[in-house]
Scaffold this active site. Sequence first.
Site, PDB file in Angstrom:
ATOM      1  N   HIS A  42       2.712   3.128  -1.974  1.00 56.33           N
ATOM      2  CA  HIS A  42       1.607   3.667  -2.793  1.00 56.33           C
ATOM      3  C   HIS A  42       2.147   4.331  -4.074  1.00 56.33           C
ATOM      4  CE1 HIS A  42      -2.768   5.312  -2.483  1.00 56.33           C
ATOM      5  NE2 HIS A  42      -2.424   5.148  -3.741  1.00 56.33           N
ATOM      6  N   ARG A  97      -6.856  -0.084  -2.216  1.00 55.86           N
ATOM      7  CA  ARG A  97      -6.870   0.743  -1.015  1.00 55.86           C
ATOM      8  C   ARG A  97      -6.684  -0.162   0.206  1.00 55.86           C
ATOM      9  NH1 ARG A  97      -5.829   4.425  -3.753  1.00 55.86           N
ATOM     10  NH2 ARG A  97      -6.902   6.421  -3.960  1.00 55.86           N
ATOM     11  N   GLU A 151      -2.084   5.007   5.879  1.00 60.63           N
ATOM     12  CA  GLU A 151      -0.849   5.521   5.266  1.00 60.63           C
ATOM     13  C   GLU A 151      -0.453   6.861   5.864  1.00 60.63           C
ATOM     14  OE1 GLU A 151      -1.429   5.457   1.024  1.00 60.63           O
ATOM     15  OE2 GLU A 151      -1.971   3.361   1.063  1.00 60.63           O
ATOM     16  N   GLY A 187       1.488   3.023  -7.262  1.00 60.59           N
ATOM     17  CA  GLY A 187       0.800   2.436  -8.426  1.00 60.59           C
ATOM     18  C   GLY A 187       0.844   3.319  -9.663  1.00 60.59           C
TER      19      GLY A 187
HETATM   20  C1  DGY Z   1      -5.493   6.606  -7.335  1.00 60.39           C
HETATM   21  O1  DGY Z   1      -5.588   7.212  -8.379  1.00 60.39           O
HETATM   22  O2  DGY Z   1      -6.478   6.246  -6.688  1.00 60.39           O
HETATM   23  C2  DGY Z   1      -4.113   6.315  -6.837  1.00 60.39           C
HETATM   24  O3  DGY Z   1      -4.133   5.363  -5.831  1.00 60.39           O
HETATM   25  C3  DGY Z   1      -3.481   7.601  -6.348  1.00 60.39           C
HETATM   26  O4  DGY Z   1      -4.362   8.191  -5.467  1.00 60.39           O
END
Ligand code: DGY
Length: 321
Positions: A288, A241, A270, A290
């Site tokens: 973002h 984060r 963001e 991931g």
């Molecule tokens: C998570 O699962 O925390 C990812 O970053 C998408 O929000």
Amino acid sequence: MSAPRIIVTRKLPDAVEARLKRHFTVALNPHDKLFTREKMIAAMQNADGMLVAVGDPLDAEIMQAAGKRRVQILANFGVGTNHIDLEAAEEHGIHITNTPDVLTDATADIALTLMLNVTRRTWMHETRLRRGEWGGFSLIDGLGTSLQGKTLGIIGMGRIGTAVALRAYYGFGMKVVYFNRSKIEVQRIPGAQRMDTIEDLIETSDIISLHCPGGEANRGLLSANRIALMKPTAYLINTARGDIVDEPALVSALLAGKIAGAGLDVFAKEPRVPNALRELENVCLLPHIGSATVETRTAMGMAATANLVAHFAGKPLPNKV
Ligand code: DGY
């Protein structure tokens, strides 16, 4: 008895929407239009459950404003819940669930992608090539840094931190050190060393990768003082984060050449990304992504749905936060 009414705040993968419809009366968001605060409050008053995601405003004020609230459960599509005021939710008796496990591999893969991209300077090379600026093969231009033999420092040795460490150790021959608030045994990575303090980890590492939760507990954990302890040859990777890092301090360190580079998939505010970061060649910036594979996003949606189904069937919640 009519099916519980579920309001979904974002457009979901088709298979997930189909599954939700089999169990519930569902209000979908086909155009993926972000909910305003007013719309979020109205949704809380009109739904039995909601399927929410990162970026949705779910703070104490919203929960308070939804006075005659009907919603019983917020099933979060994602593992991170720093956009939800968990204390306020508890106070108002709203259950919160998330979707751990299913996104571990995809997120770990993106951490490694960032590591490779930033150490091998791929963005700079590709940009020059696309602009037609490649003058031909060179033995000395634009050399990167090898990962082999380097020390990776993981802050937050949970599921994703461990998956990153495994890839780095077995795939790239890196040494692993880690910091974790609670004591844990890391048996699958030979020689992995637990550091007593974050400072020790920072001073030891060639690459630092963040894997702790965002939110109040870790806001600014990588502070200006801690960034100043990084080796001038070190890189920072963040797939967790944005609020974990003092972003202005990171930008200053990069601009001043105090650290070698950064690979970032998350940002403090963001979708805003500091202009200075966008100008730099020694950073790799991703929006973002991931967990952004078809397989993973579908599995996350199914997990969020399973939490809703369990709740309305009066069964234990699979992923209670
Ligand atoms: C998570 O699962 O925390 C990812 O970053 C998408 O929000």
